[in-house]
Design an enzyme around this catalytic site. Sequence first.
Site, PDB file in Angstrom:
ATOM      1  N   HIS A 144       6.234   1.874  -2.680  1.00 61.43           N
ATOM      2  CA  HIS A 144       6.464   2.627  -3.918  1.00 61.43           C
ATOM      3  C   HIS A 144       5.161   3.191  -4.472  1.00 61.43           C
ATOM      4  O   HIS A 144       4.985   4.412  -4.532  1.00 61.43           O
ATOM      5  CB  HIS A 144       7.136   1.720  -4.960  1.00 61.43           C
ATOM      6  CG  HIS A 144       7.313   2.374  -6.292  1.00 61.43           C
ATOM      7  ND1 HIS A 144       7.040   1.720  -7.474  1.00 61.43           N
ATOM      8  CD2 HIS A 144       7.712   3.621  -6.632  1.00 61.43           C
ATOM      9  CE1 HIS A 144       7.279   2.535  -8.479  1.00 61.43           C
ATOM     10  NE2 HIS A 144       7.699   3.696  -7.996  1.00 61.43           N
ATOM     11  N   HIS A 163       6.527  -3.373  -9.770  1.00 62.39           N
ATOM     12  CA  HIS A 163       7.744  -2.675 -10.197  1.00 62.39           C
ATOM     13  C   HIS A 163       9.002  -3.299  -9.596  1.00 62.39           C
ATOM     14  O   HIS A 163      10.068  -2.705  -9.666  1.00 62.39           O
ATOM     15  CB  HIS A 163       7.650  -1.191  -9.823  1.00 62.39           C
ATOM     16  CG  HIS A 163       6.417  -0.534 -10.343  1.00 62.39           C
ATOM     17  ND1 HIS A 163       5.314  -0.275  -9.547  1.00 62.39           N
ATOM     18  CD2 HIS A 163       6.092  -0.097 -11.580  1.00 62.39           C
ATOM     19  CE1 HIS A 163       4.362   0.303 -10.281  1.00 62.39           C
ATOM     20  NE2 HIS A 163       4.805   0.411 -11.506  1.00 62.39           N
TER      21      HIS A 163
END
Length: 217
Positions: A144, A163
Amino acid sequence: MEDREVRSLEEDSDHSQKSRLDRRSFLKLSSISGAAAVLAACAAPPPAPTAVPPTAVPQASVPTAAPAPSPVVVTETVEVPVIGAVLPYPRLKIATLNDLQSGAFGASYPDQFSPIQILKIGKKVPGGVGPDGDIVAYSGLCTHMGCPMNYDPATKIFVCPCHYSYFDAAADAMLINGPATQNLPRITLEVEGQDIYAVAVEGLIYGRPHNLSLTEL
């Protein structure tokens, strides 16, 4: 005496009559000439019109169409590595079988700036090597935004602490949940005796367009 006067009167009368006749003839001739001029003007053909009347509105010019663009011809092909492609790398020793007694071992590949996790899953898995086909290795950077991953040997799950993307290490590090969109890159391994070697990377390491360090390009 009287005869002279009579003659004079007759001459004056003749002269007056002649003057009247001359005046009448002149008027008749003038009338005839005027009528002839009018008839001639009427009988004459009208003047030919000019090509562009002076009072005509100028016509707008018609725009011409732009020429069609020339087609682009590709004369050579450029090979671009895709995310799932196996890219060639140097063959480096990264661990031994004894290093996996706890189920996981940290190393780096293809250079010191690319952390990886070498795992012993405990059952045969896709891409697994070793006596039991259960040894695999994955990039330690989340796909990510490149955060370092945490691995839980009990659940066999990678968790991104930034995250919260989750990856299943027992299923080729497949993305389970989270904002990431790609699985973790897998390190291609070879085992010789007790030594474990890394020989390639399947997938794209985060932040690297070619997976190689700048010194290797």
